[in-house]
Design an enzyme around this catalytic site. Structure first.
Site, PDB file in Angstrom:
ATOM      1  N   THR A 123       4.276  36.856  38.964  1.00 22.54           N
ATOM      2  CA  THR A 123       3.160  36.176  39.928  1.00 22.54           C
ATOM      3  C   THR A 123       3.087  36.629  41.329  1.00 22.54           C
ATOM      4  O   THR A 123       3.631  37.824  41.576  1.00 22.54           O
ATOM      5  CB  THR A 123       3.293  34.645  39.825  1.00 22.54           C
ATOM      6  N   ASN A 124       2.470  35.969  42.096  1.00 25.33           N
ATOM      7  CA  ASN A 124       2.440  36.225  43.636  1.00 25.33           C
ATOM      8  C   ASN A 124       2.391  35.211  44.560  1.00 25.33           C
ATOM      9  O   ASN A 124       2.348  34.239  44.193  1.00 25.33           O
ATOM     10  CB  ASN A 124       1.167  37.332  43.782  1.00 25.33           C
ATOM     11  N   ARG A 125       2.335  35.650  45.877  1.00 28.64           N
ATOM     12  CA  ARG A 125       2.447  34.551  47.015  1.00 28.64           C
ATOM     13  C   ARG A 125       1.221  33.811  47.146  1.00 28.64           C
ATOM     14  O   ARG A 125       1.233  33.113  48.124  1.00 28.64           O
ATOM     15  CB  ARG A 125       3.027  35.151  47.982  1.00 28.64           C
TER      16      ARG A 125
END
Ligand code: C5P
Length: 221
Positions: free
Chosen positions: A29-31
Protein backbone atom coordinates in the site's frame (compact mmCIF):
# COMPACT_ATOMS: atom_id res chain seq x y z
CA UNK A 1 -29.45 34.16 -1.69
CA UNK A 2 -27.32 32.15 -4.10
CA UNK A 3 -28.25 28.55 -4.91
CA UNK A 4 -25.49 26.06 -4.03
CA UNK A 5 -23.09 25.86 -7.00
CA UNK A 6 -23.51 22.14 -7.62
CA UNK A 7 -27.20 21.69 -6.79
CA UNK A 8 -28.66 18.82 -8.80
CA UNK A 9 -25.21 17.57 -9.90
CA UNK A 10 -23.79 14.13 -9.26
CA UNK A 11 -20.14 14.02 -8.22
CA UNK A 12 -18.04 10.86 -7.99
CA UNK A 13 -14.82 11.03 -5.95
CA UNK A 14 -12.05 8.48 -5.30
CA UNK A 15 -9.91 8.70 -2.18
CA UNK A 16 -7.29 6.99 -0.09
CA UNK A 17 -4.72 4.37 -0.94
CA UNK A 18 -5.40 0.98 -2.46
CA UNK A 19 -4.25 -2.23 -0.81
CA UNK A 20 -2.85 -4.93 -3.06
CA UNK A 21 -2.61 -8.42 -1.54
CA UNK A 22 0.67 -10.36 -1.47
CA UNK A 23 -0.78 -13.35 0.38
CA UNK A 24 -3.70 -13.79 2.83
CA UNK A 25 -1.97 -11.76 5.57
CA UNK A 26 0.20 -9.25 3.66
CA UNK A 27 -0.31 -6.39 1.25
CA UNK A 28 1.36 -3.49 -0.59
CA UNK A 29 0.00 0.00 0.00
CA UNK A 30 1.11 3.65 0.38
CA UNK A 31 0.92 6.55 2.83
CA UNK A 32 -2.23 8.22 1.50
CA UNK A 33 -4.53 9.11 4.41
CA UNK A 34 -7.61 9.81 2.26
CA UNK A 35 -7.99 13.23 3.91
CA UNK A 36 -7.90 15.30 0.72
CA UNK A 37 -10.47 13.07 -1.00
CA UNK A 38 -12.77 13.04 2.01
CA UNK A 39 -12.50 16.85 2.23
CA UNK A 40 -13.28 17.18 -1.50
CA UNK A 41 -16.32 14.91 -1.15
CA UNK A 42 -17.55 16.91 1.87
CA UNK A 43 -17.01 20.21 0.01
CA UNK A 44 -18.94 18.96 -3.04
CA UNK A 45 -21.83 17.90 -0.78
CA UNK A 46 -21.73 21.33 0.87
CA UNK A 47 -21.98 22.85 -2.62
CA UNK A 48 -25.23 20.94 -3.11
CA UNK A 49 -24.07 17.92 -5.14
CA UNK A 50 -25.11 14.31 -4.64
CA UNK A 51 -21.78 12.75 -3.85
CA UNK A 52 -20.52 9.18 -4.06
CA UNK A 53 -17.10 8.64 -2.50
CA UNK A 54 -15.21 5.46 -3.39
CA UNK A 55 -12.49 5.04 -0.79
CA UNK A 56 -9.65 2.65 -0.17
CA UNK A 57 -8.83 1.67 3.43
CA UNK A 58 -8.72 4.78 5.65
CA UNK A 59 -9.37 5.52 9.32
CA UNK A 60 -11.61 8.51 8.55
CA UNK A 61 -15.35 8.74 9.05
CA UNK A 62 -17.63 9.16 6.04
CA UNK A 63 -18.41 12.88 5.52
CA UNK A 64 -21.97 13.91 6.38
CA UNK A 65 -24.39 13.60 3.49
CA UNK A 66 -21.98 11.59 1.33
CA UNK A 67 -22.55 8.01 0.13
CA UNK A 68 -19.25 6.24 0.84
CA UNK A 69 -18.31 2.88 -0.65
CA UNK A 70 -15.23 1.17 0.78
CA UNK A 71 -12.91 -0.89 -1.42
CA UNK A 72 -9.47 -2.44 -1.01
CA UNK A 73 -7.78 -3.10 -4.33
CA UNK A 74 -7.41 -0.96 -7.46
CA UNK A 75 -9.49 -3.55 -9.33
CA UNK A 76 -12.34 -3.14 -6.82
CA UNK A 77 -12.01 0.65 -7.01
CA UNK A 78 -12.25 0.48 -10.80
CA UNK A 79 -15.30 -1.80 -10.68
CA UNK A 80 -17.11 0.40 -8.14
CA UNK A 81 -16.29 3.62 -10.01
CA UNK A 82 -17.49 2.17 -13.33
CA UNK A 83 -20.72 0.95 -11.71
CA UNK A 84 -21.45 4.49 -10.46
CA UNK A 85 -20.29 6.38 -13.56
CA UNK A 86 -23.63 6.56 -15.42
CA UNK A 87 -25.21 9.91 -14.57
CA UNK A 88 -22.09 11.38 -12.96
CA UNK A 89 -21.46 15.01 -13.97
CA UNK A 90 -18.03 15.38 -12.36
CA UNK A 91 -15.35 12.80 -11.51
CA UNK A 92 -12.59 13.82 -9.09
CA UNK A 93 -9.77 11.28 -8.68
CA UNK A 94 -7.84 11.94 -5.50
CA UNK A 95 -7.03 8.30 -4.74
CA UNK A 96 -3.40 7.21 -4.57
CA UNK A 97 -4.04 4.07 -6.60
CA UNK A 98 -1.17 1.59 -6.39
CA UNK A 99 0.58 1.66 -9.77
CA UNK A 100 1.27 -2.08 -9.55
CA UNK A 101 -0.27 -5.15 -7.93
CA UNK A 102 1.21 -8.57 -7.22
CA UNK A 103 0.74 -10.67 -10.35
CA UNK A 104 -0.40 -13.76 -8.50
CA UNK A 105 -1.11 -13.29 -4.79
CA UNK A 106 -0.29 -16.52 -2.90
CA UNK A 107 -3.25 -18.54 -1.64
CA UNK A 108 -1.30 -19.51 1.50
CA UNK A 109 0.92 -17.39 3.73
CA UNK A 110 4.36 -17.16 2.10
CA UNK A 111 6.93 -18.97 4.28
CA UNK A 112 10.21 -17.40 5.27
CA UNK A 113 12.80 -18.81 2.89
CA UNK A 114 16.10 -17.71 1.31
CA UNK A 115 17.80 -14.33 1.69
CA UNK A 116 15.89 -12.81 -1.20
CA UNK A 117 12.32 -13.14 -2.38
CA UNK A 118 11.04 -12.02 -5.77
CA UNK A 119 7.54 -10.70 -6.26
CA UNK A 120 6.32 -10.09 -9.76
CA UNK A 121 4.22 -6.96 -10.09
CA UNK A 122 1.87 -6.05 -12.92
CA UNK A 123 0.47 -2.63 -13.78
CA UNK A 124 -2.92 -1.63 -12.44
CA UNK A 125 -5.50 0.00 -14.70
CA UNK A 126 -5.49 3.82 -14.70
CA UNK A 127 -9.00 4.47 -13.39
CA UNK A 128 -8.94 8.19 -14.14
CA UNK A 129 -7.73 7.72 -17.72
CA UNK A 130 -10.43 5.08 -18.31
CA UNK A 131 -13.16 7.38 -16.97
CA UNK A 132 -11.90 10.33 -19.02
CA UNK A 133 -11.86 8.13 -22.15
CA UNK A 134 -15.37 6.75 -21.61
CA UNK A 135 -18.34 7.77 -23.72
CA UNK A 136 -20.50 10.54 -22.22
CA UNK A 137 -17.58 11.25 -19.88
CA UNK A 138 -18.02 13.39 -16.81
CA UNK A 139 -15.96 16.55 -16.28
CA UNK A 140 -12.78 14.79 -15.17
CA UNK A 141 -10.38 16.13 -12.57
CA UNK A 142 -7.09 14.49 -11.61
CA UNK A 143 -4.52 15.04 -8.90
CA UNK A 144 -0.77 14.92 -9.31
CA UNK A 145 1.92 14.80 -6.67
CA UNK A 146 5.17 16.07 -8.11
CA UNK A 147 8.62 16.68 -6.68
CA UNK A 148 9.98 18.63 -9.68
CA UNK A 149 8.89 20.50 -12.86
CA UNK A 150 5.39 20.69 -11.41
CA UNK A 151 3.64 22.54 -14.24
CA UNK A 152 5.30 20.54 -17.02
CA UNK A 153 4.45 17.18 -15.43
CA UNK A 154 0.94 18.23 -14.45
CA UNK A 155 0.19 19.53 -17.97
CA UNK A 156 1.55 16.32 -19.49
CA UNK A 157 -0.93 14.33 -17.35
CA UNK A 158 -3.75 16.71 -18.31
CA UNK A 159 -3.02 15.95 -21.99
CA UNK A 160 -2.19 12.25 -21.77
CA UNK A 161 -5.18 11.32 -19.65
CA UNK A 162 -7.43 13.79 -21.54
CA UNK A 163 -8.54 15.53 -18.36
CA UNK A 164 -10.51 18.73 -17.97
CA UNK A 165 -8.46 19.83 -14.98
CA UNK A 166 -5.55 18.73 -12.83
CA UNK A 167 -4.66 19.78 -9.28
CA UNK A 168 -0.97 19.43 -8.53
CA UNK A 169 0.80 19.51 -5.22
CA UNK A 170 4.48 19.85 -4.62
CA UNK A 171 5.49 16.92 -2.42
CA UNK A 172 9.23 17.66 -2.48
CA UNK A 173 9.10 19.13 1.03
CA UNK A 174 6.96 16.35 2.50
CA UNK A 175 3.85 18.46 1.93
CA UNK A 176 0.74 16.74 0.64
CA UNK A 177 0.85 13.16 1.84
CA UNK A 178 -0.47 12.23 5.26
CA UNK A 179 -0.49 15.83 6.56
CA UNK A 180 -3.29 18.27 7.39
CA UNK A 181 -2.20 21.20 5.24
CA UNK A 182 -1.73 21.41 1.53
CA UNK A 183 -1.34 23.90 -1.32
CA UNK A 184 -2.36 23.29 -4.92
CA UNK A 185 -1.71 24.59 -8.39
CA UNK A 186 -4.64 23.91 -10.65
CA UNK A 187 -4.26 23.66 -14.43
CA UNK A 188 -6.73 23.40 -17.28
CA UNK A 189 -6.22 23.69 -21.03
CA UNK A 190 -6.18 27.49 -21.23
CA UNK A 191 -5.57 28.61 -17.69
CA UNK A 192 -4.40 27.92 -14.19
CA UNK A 193 -4.70 29.17 -10.64
CA UNK A 194 -2.91 28.76 -7.31
CA UNK A 195 -4.61 27.85 -4.05
CA UNK A 196 -2.32 28.82 -1.15
CA UNK A 197 -1.33 26.57 1.70
CA UNK A 198 -4.22 25.99 4.11
CA UNK A 199 -6.07 23.14 5.80
CA UNK A 200 -7.26 20.38 3.48
CA UNK A 201 -10.85 21.20 4.51
CA UNK A 202 -10.74 24.84 3.35
CA UNK A 203 -8.50 23.99 0.40
CA UNK A 204 -11.05 21.41 -0.79
CA UNK A 205 -13.81 24.03 -0.62
CA UNK A 206 -11.75 26.44 -2.73
CA UNK A 207 -10.94 23.67 -5.21
CA UNK A 208 -14.61 22.69 -5.56
CA UNK A 209 -15.44 26.34 -6.39
CA UNK A 210 -12.78 26.31 -9.14
CA UNK A 211 -14.15 23.00 -10.44
CA UNK A 212 -17.72 24.36 -10.41
CA UNK A 213 -16.57 27.46 -12.37
CA UNK A 214 -14.80 25.42 -15.06
CA UNK A 215 -17.59 22.82 -15.17
CA UNK A 216 -20.16 25.55 -15.84
CA UNK A 217 -17.92 27.14 -18.49
CA UNK A 218 -17.44 23.75 -20.18
CA UNK A 219 -21.18 23.13 -20.18
CA UNK A 220 -21.79 26.66 -21.48
CA UNK A 221 -23.88 27.77 -18.53
O1 C5P B 1 -0.14 9.31 -13.32
P1 C5P B 1 -0.38 9.56 -11.87
O2 C5P B 1 -0.52 8.33 -11.06
O3 C5P B 1 0.53 10.57 -11.26
O4 C5P B 1 -1.82 10.27 -11.91
C1 C5P B 1 -2.44 10.61 -10.73
C2 C5P B 1 -3.91 10.78 -10.99
O5 C5P B 1 -4.44 9.63 -11.64
C3 C5P B 1 -4.69 10.89 -9.71
O6 C5P B 1 -5.82 11.70 -9.97
C4 C5P B 1 -5.07 9.44 -9.41
O7 C5P B 1 -6.22 9.38 -8.59
C5 C5P B 1 -5.32 8.91 -10.80
N1 C5P B 1 -4.99 7.48 -10.96
C6 C5P B 1 -6.01 6.55 -11.15
N2 C5P B 1 -5.69 5.22 -11.34
C7 C5P B 1 -4.41 4.82 -11.35
C8 C5P B 1 -3.37 5.74 -11.15
C9 C5P B 1 -3.70 7.07 -10.96
O8 C5P B 1 -7.19 6.92 -11.15
N3 C5P B 1 -4.14 3.53 -11.53
Amino acid sequence: FEAPRLAGRRVLVTAGPTREPVDPVRYITNRSSGRMGHAVAAAAALAGARVTLVSGPVTLEAPAGVERLMVETAAQMQETVMAHLPGADIFIATAAVADYRVAQPAQQKIKKQGDTLDLQLVKNPDILALVAASGDRPFSVGFAAETDSLEEHARAKLENKRLDMIAANDVSGGQGFDVDDNALRVFWRDGDCSLPRQSKVTLARALVQVIADRFQMARGQ
